[in-house]
Design a protein around this motif. Structure first.
Motif, PDB file in Angstrom:
ATOM      1  N   PHE A 360       0.849  -1.190   0.000  1.00  0.00           N
ATOM      2  CA  PHE A 360       0.000   0.000   0.000  1.00  0.00           C
ATOM      3  C   PHE A 360       0.880   1.233   0.000  1.00  0.00           C
ATOM      4  O   PHE A 360       2.048   1.197   0.408  1.00  0.00           O
ATOM      5  CB  PHE A 360      -0.991   0.002   1.171  1.00  0.00           C
ATOM      6  N   TYR A 361       0.304   2.326  -0.477  1.00  0.00           N
ATOM      7  CA  TYR A 361       1.039   3.575  -0.679  1.00  0.00           C
ATOM      8  C   TYR A 361       0.262   4.736  -0.077  1.00  0.00           C
ATOM      9  O   TYR A 361      -0.941   4.864  -0.300  1.00  0.00           O
ATOM     10  CB  TYR A 361       1.233   3.845  -2.170  1.00  0.00           C
ATOM     11  N   THR A 362       0.941   5.555   0.694  1.00  0.00           N
ATOM     12  CA  THR A 362       0.341   6.770   1.229  1.00  0.00           C
ATOM     13  C   THR A 362       1.439   7.694   1.703  1.00  0.00           C
ATOM     14  O   THR A 362       2.521   7.246   2.097  1.00  0.00           O
ATOM     15  CB  THR A 362      -0.635   6.465   2.383  1.00  0.00           C
ATOM     16  N   ASP A 363       1.169   8.992   1.686  1.00  0.00           N
ATOM     17  CA  ASP A 363       2.078   9.977   2.267  1.00  0.00           C
ATOM     18  C   ASP A 363       1.651  10.374   3.677  1.00  0.00           C
ATOM     19  O   ASP A 363       2.301  11.201   4.307  1.00  0.00           O
ATOM     20  CB  ASP A 363       2.121  11.240   1.387  1.00  0.00           C
ATOM     21  N   ASP A 364       0.557   9.790   4.161  1.00  0.00           N
ATOM     22  CA  ASP A 364       0.044  10.101   5.485  1.00  0.00           C
ATOM     23  C   ASP A 364       0.692   9.145   6.489  1.00  0.00           C
ATOM     24  O   ASP A 364       0.353   7.967   6.553  1.00  0.00           O
ATOM     25  CB  ASP A 364      -1.485   9.940   5.488  1.00  0.00           C
ATOM     26  N   GLU A 365       1.643   9.659   7.275  1.00  0.00           N
ATOM     27  CA  GLU A 365       2.398   8.814   8.193  1.00  0.00           C
ATOM     28  C   GLU A 365       1.497   8.189   9.261  1.00  0.00           C
ATOM     29  O   GLU A 365       1.671   7.032   9.634  1.00  0.00           O
ATOM     30  CB  GLU A 365       3.520   9.620   8.854  1.00  0.00           C
ATOM     31  N   ALA A 366       0.558   8.968   9.778  1.00  0.00           N
ATOM     32  CA  ALA A 366      -0.337   8.445  10.815  1.00  0.00           C
ATOM     33  C   ALA A 366      -1.217   7.332  10.250  1.00  0.00           C
ATOM     34  O   ALA A 366      -1.434   6.304  10.911  1.00  0.00           O
ATOM     35  CB  ALA A 366      -1.192   9.571  11.391  1.00  0.00           C
ATOM     36  N   LEU A 367      -1.728   7.534   9.045  1.00  0.00           N
ATOM     37  CA  LEU A 367      -2.548   6.500   8.420  1.00  0.00           C
ATOM     38  C   LEU A 367      -1.717   5.254   8.153  1.00  0.00           C
ATOM     39  O   LEU A 367      -2.176   4.127   8.398  1.00  0.00           O
ATOM     40  CB  LEU A 367      -3.156   7.023   7.116  1.00  0.00           C
ATOM     41  N   ALA A 368      -0.504   5.423   7.659  1.00  0.00           N
ATOM     42  CA  ALA A 368       0.366   4.279   7.375  1.00  0.00           C
ATOM     43  C   ALA A 368       0.619   3.461   8.629  1.00  0.00           C
ATOM     44  O   ALA A 368       0.577   2.222   8.605  1.00  0.00           O
ATOM     45  CB  ALA A 368       1.683   4.762   6.775  1.00  0.00           C
ATOM     46  N   VAL A 371      -2.562   1.545   9.571  1.00  0.00           N
ATOM     47  CA  VAL A 371      -2.799   0.405   8.682  1.00  0.00           C
ATOM     48  C   VAL A 371      -1.866  -0.745   9.041  1.00  0.00           C
ATOM     49  O   VAL A 371      -2.280  -1.909   9.122  1.00  0.00           O
ATOM     50  CB  VAL A 371      -2.621   0.816   7.210  1.00  0.00           C
ATOM     51  N   ALA A 372      -0.599  -0.442   9.263  1.00  0.00           N
ATOM     52  CA  ALA A 372       0.368  -1.483   9.610  1.00  0.00           C
ATOM     53  C   ALA A 372      -0.014  -2.177  10.914  1.00  0.00           C
ATOM     54  O   ALA A 372       0.047  -3.409  11.028  1.00  0.00           O
ATOM     55  CB  ALA A 372       1.761  -0.878   9.718  1.00  0.00           C
ATOM     56  N   GLU A 373      -0.432  -1.395  11.893  1.00  0.00           N
ATOM     57  CA  GLU A 373      -0.835  -1.961  13.186  1.00  0.00           C
ATOM     58  C   GLU A 373      -2.081  -2.826  13.033  1.00  0.00           C
ATOM     59  O   GLU A 373      -2.169  -3.926  13.591  1.00  0.00           O
ATOM     60  CB  GLU A 373      -1.095  -0.832  14.179  1.00  0.00           C
ATOM     61  N   ALA A 374      -3.043  -2.331  12.259  1.00  0.00           N
ATOM     62  CA  ALA A 374      -4.287  -3.090  12.060  1.00  0.00           C
ATOM     63  C   ALA A 374      -4.044  -4.362  11.267  1.00  0.00           C
ATOM     64  O   ALA A 374      -4.666  -5.399  11.532  1.00  0.00           O
ATOM     65  CB  ALA A 374      -5.317  -2.213  11.348  1.00  0.00           C
ATOM     66  N   ALA A 375      -3.154  -4.310  10.288  1.00  0.00           N
ATOM     67  CA  ALA A 375      -2.833  -5.497   9.496  1.00  0.00           C
ATOM     68  C   ALA A 375      -2.264  -6.595  10.384  1.00  0.00           C
ATOM     69  O   ALA A 375      -2.608  -7.772  10.250  1.00  0.00           O
ATOM     70  CB  ALA A 375      -1.849  -5.139   8.390  1.00  0.00           C
ATOM     71  N   GLU A 376      -1.404  -6.200  11.320  1.00  0.00           N
ATOM     72  CA  GLU A 376      -0.826  -7.168  12.251  1.00  0.00           C
ATOM     73  C   GLU A 376      -1.894  -7.716  13.190  1.00  0.00           C
ATOM     74  O   GLU A 376      -1.967  -8.924  13.442  1.00  0.00           O
ATOM     75  CB  GLU A 376       0.287  -6.483  13.050  1.00  0.00           C
ATOM     76  N   ALA A 377      -2.734  -6.837  13.700  1.00  0.00           N
ATOM     77  CA  ALA A 377      -3.741  -7.238  14.691  1.00  0.00           C
ATOM     78  C   ALA A 377      -4.800  -8.162  14.106  1.00  0.00           C
ATOM     79  O   ALA A 377      -5.343  -9.016  14.813  1.00  0.00           O
ATOM     80  CB  ALA A 377      -4.403  -5.998  15.294  1.00  0.00           C
ATOM     81  N   THR A 378      -5.120  -7.995  12.829  1.00  0.00           N
ATOM     82  CA  THR A 378      -6.192  -8.770  12.198  1.00  0.00           C
ATOM     83  C   THR A 378      -5.681  -9.932  11.345  1.00  0.00           C
ATOM     84  O   THR A 378      -6.480 -10.631  10.721  1.00  0.00           O
ATOM     85  CB  THR A 378      -7.055  -7.860  11.307  1.00  0.00           C
ATOM     86  N   SER A 379      -4.363 -10.120  11.298  1.00  0.00           N
ATOM     87  CA  SER A 379      -3.770 -11.137  10.422  1.00  0.00           C
ATOM     88  C   SER A 379      -4.238 -10.959   8.985  1.00  0.00           C
ATOM     89  O   SER A 379      -4.543 -11.919   8.275  1.00  0.00           O
ATOM     90  CB  SER A 379      -4.095 -12.560  10.918  1.00  0.00           C
ATOM     91  N   ASP A 380      -4.295  -9.697   8.576  1.00  0.00           N
ATOM     92  CA  ASP A 380      -4.692  -9.325   7.217  1.00  0.00           C
ATOM     93  C   ASP A 380      -3.496  -8.567   6.627  1.00  0.00           C
ATOM     94  O   ASP A 380      -3.462  -7.341   6.634  1.00  0.00           O
ATOM     95  CB  ASP A 380      -5.935  -8.431   7.273  1.00  0.00           C
ATOM     96  N   PRO A 381      -2.480  -9.274   6.141  1.00  0.00           N
ATOM     97  CA  PRO A 381      -1.170  -8.672   5.892  1.00  0.00           C
ATOM     98  C   PRO A 381      -1.156  -7.593   4.821  1.00  0.00           C
ATOM     99  O   PRO A 381      -1.789  -7.719   3.772  1.00  0.00           O
ATOM    100  CB  PRO A 381      -0.303  -9.865   5.474  1.00  0.00           C
ATOM    101  N   LEU A 382      -0.425  -6.519   5.124  1.00  0.00           N
ATOM    102  CA  LEU A 382      -0.201  -5.406   4.203  1.00  0.00           C
ATOM    103  C   LEU A 382       1.209  -4.876   4.458  1.00  0.00           C
ATOM    104  O   LEU A 382       1.718  -4.962   5.574  1.00  0.00           O
ATOM    105  CB  LEU A 382      -1.228  -4.284   4.437  1.00  0.00           C
ATOM    106  N   TRP A 383       1.809  -4.292   3.431  1.00  0.00           N
ATOM    107  CA  TRP A 383       3.174  -3.791   3.574  1.00  0.00           C
ATOM    108  C   TRP A 383       3.294  -2.434   2.864  1.00  0.00           C
ATOM    109  O   TRP A 383       2.975  -2.320   1.687  1.00  0.00           O
ATOM    110  CB  TRP A 383       4.175  -4.763   2.961  1.00  0.00           C
ATOM    111  N   PHE A 459     -11.112  -2.051   7.990  1.00  0.00           N
ATOM    112  CA  PHE A 459     -12.272  -1.855   8.873  1.00  0.00           C
ATOM    113  C   PHE A 459     -11.817  -1.537  10.292  1.00  0.00           C
ATOM    114  O   PHE A 459     -12.413  -0.694  10.965  1.00  0.00           O
ATOM    115  CB  PHE A 459     -13.183  -3.075   8.871  1.00  0.00           C
ATOM    116  N   LYS A 460     -10.763  -2.195  10.737  1.00  0.00           N
ATOM    117  CA  LYS A 460     -10.250  -1.888  12.078  1.00  0.00           C
ATOM    118  C   LYS A 460      -9.739  -0.452  12.140  1.00  0.00           C
ATOM    119  O   LYS A 460      -9.989   0.261  13.115  1.00  0.00           O
ATOM    120  CB  LYS A 460      -9.134  -2.857  12.466  1.00  0.00           C
ATOM    121  N   VAL A 461      -9.021  -0.014  11.092  1.00  0.00           N
ATOM    122  CA  VAL A 461      -8.547   1.381  11.055  1.00  0.00           C
ATOM    123  C   VAL A 461      -9.726   2.340  11.161  1.00  0.00           C
ATOM    124  O   VAL A 461      -9.711   3.300  11.952  1.00  0.00           O
ATOM    125  CB  VAL A 461      -7.750   1.653   9.756  1.00  0.00           C
TER     126      VAL A 461
END
Length: 469
Positions: A360-368, A371-383, A459-461
């Motif tokens: 995934f791509y974004t310039d929003d550091e807080a959003l990034a 997303v990374a935290e939610a991906a880990e928490a939900t086992s829905d991988p994103l990088w 959805f978690k985000v």
């Protein structure tokens, strides 16, 4: 709108739950201790079957009558568990018909039940498969409503992606969106065919005009107009031949999944609306088929875009970013708080990160970070991958404002994201997800075929940022 439990799950209050067979989660280190508290018959049975509690191993322990008294489910060593968060998905296919409940070393009960439910999915529209009657009890401490929303969303995504293009073209994608809108009291408008030119969506029209099924733009809105504006944009290419830059047959065979971005956006929208998140949701899906005909757009053409930028066509097989660009420009016009786009956009993303890990791509550091935290928490991988600005020059055109593909073979996913970024200026935050939407080989909790990617994490985000009242 209340979401019913899927057929593979039953509530703890259901009369059938009383007779549920326990499924005992245990690892190799706890096997001996567990057996010490059992009967001699059980210990002998485990020894005779050579059960060692390896990851995903199953063993049914019979009682004196031969009926199942318990099931042992191996978790493997701790390091293996960390690598297989959806291991419980194997229960859906490994257990005999019956009603079961989870016990033992279940680190995350809700995640285990979700993995089971997702592993129970079957696509049987065309080839009816024998029905299975494996059901799992949902304890009262588990949020059954949230669990059901997630399973319903993933099922919707998988069903849409698995449906072949002869039964799911642009019109049927619009029908699916309208059906979802009706279920949640949302508004849904669809702009079709030449009306796209009248309403200034020239690139959506150009990509889809060669198909016998007219291109269209789906525009769904839901929620309080005064609430924070969240807009989802999904690539809805029902089938991609590659256009005049025709794909080889092996590359074209799986292109029914090229609307995976649209399917995942609809799945995420269903979760948002069912949970009644306090947002003004907008869903935009350019639904087209990239076909070959005398009026197909060509390599070297220069297209006008909704934003006003002229776009030189480097390759007609990079059509997804063109339709997304017009939809993103529309989304951007109302200056939303957040825009998220999902698309099966580039093979380069798969080369870089494989099929299981979408960038995934974004310039929003807080959003990034969220997303990374939610991906880990939900086992829905994103990088997260970088929007590396120096690569913008790879999209330079000598005759237009921009070329839609890069001038070389490098950083294909990144330059695609940089192209899309040109069409988002006013939104407070934007992120692009280059998903695969397909599971090439069956895994625990993930049958082979269409797959939901990113939506559980997103959805978690969103629910963390905009919690329901």
């Amino acid at each position: 709108m209340s979401v019913a439990l899927p057929d593979c799950l039953i509530a703890a209050a259901d009369p059938d739950a009383a007779a549920a067979v326990p499924v005992l989660f245990l690892g190799p280190d706890s096997l001996e201790e567990t057996l010490a508290g059992g009967t001699g018959m059980a210990r002998a049975w485990v020894a005779a079957n050579g059960f060692k509690a390896g990851a995903g191993a199953l063993l049914t322990i019979p009682d004196e009558t031969g009926a199942p008294a318990a099931v042992l489910f191996g978790l493997g060593k701790p390091e293996v568990r960390a690598e297989t968060p959806s291991l419980a998905g194997k229960l859906a296919t490994g257990l005999a018909d019956g009603v079961y409940r989870l016990e033992g070393e279940v680190d995350d009960l809700e995640a285990a039940i979700l993995a089971f439910a997702l592993g129970a999915y079957r696509y049987d529209r065309y080839a009816r498969k024998s029905a299975r009657a494996v059901r799992l009890v949902v304890p009262e401490m588990v949020d059954a409503e949230a669990l059901s929303r997630t399973v319903a969303a993933v099922t919707l995504v998988r069903d849409l992606v698995n449906t072949p293009a002869n039964d799911l073209g642009p019109a049927e994608i619009a029908d699916a969106a309208q059906k979802l809108a009706e279920a949640h009291g949302a508004a849904c408008e669809v702009t079709v065919g030449d009306d796209l030119l009248d309403t200034n969506f020239p690139m959506i029209h150009a990509v889809g005009r060669a198909s016998s099924s007219a291109p269209r733009l789906i525009d769904m809105t839901w929620g309080d107009a005064a609430a924070p504006k969240v807009t989802l944009v999904g690539k809805g290419v029902a089938f991609d031949t590659g256009g005049l830059n025709l794909k080889p047959g092996t590359s074209m065979a799986l292109m029914k999944k090229d609307m995976g971005g649209a399917a995942n956006v609809l799945g995420l929208a269903s979760m948002i609306m069912a949970a009644k998140l306090p947002v003004r949701l907008r869903v935009l899906i350019p639904a087209v088929e990239n076909s070959v005909a005398g009026n197909a757009f060509r390599p070297g053409d220069v297209l006008q875009s909704r934003k006003g930028l002229t776009v030189e066509i480097g390759n007609t097989d990079a059509e997804g970013r063109l339709v997304l660009a017009d939809a993103l420009a529309l989304a951007d016009e109302e200056e939303p708080d957040l825009v998220l786009d999902l698309a099966t956009l580039t093979g380069a993303a798969r080369v870089a990160l494989g099929t299981d890990l979408p960038p995934f791509y974004t310039d929003d550091e807080a959003l990034a970070a969220a997303v990374a935290e939610a991906a880990e928490a939900t086992s829905d991988p994103l990088w997260r991958m970088p929007l590396w600005k120096p690569y913008k020059k790879l999209l330079d055109s000598k005759i237009a404002d921009i070329n839609h593909i890069s001038s070389g073979g490098f950083a294909g996913s990144m330059t695609a994201a940089l192209f899309l970024a040109r069409f988002v200026e006013k939104a407070k935050s934007w992120a692009h997800f280059d998903i695969y939407a397909w599971c090439p080989a069956g895994k625990t909790g993930r049958p082979e075929g269409g797959e939901a990617q990113a939506i559980r994490a997103l959805f978690k985000v969103l629910s963390d940022r905009y919690p329901p009242a």
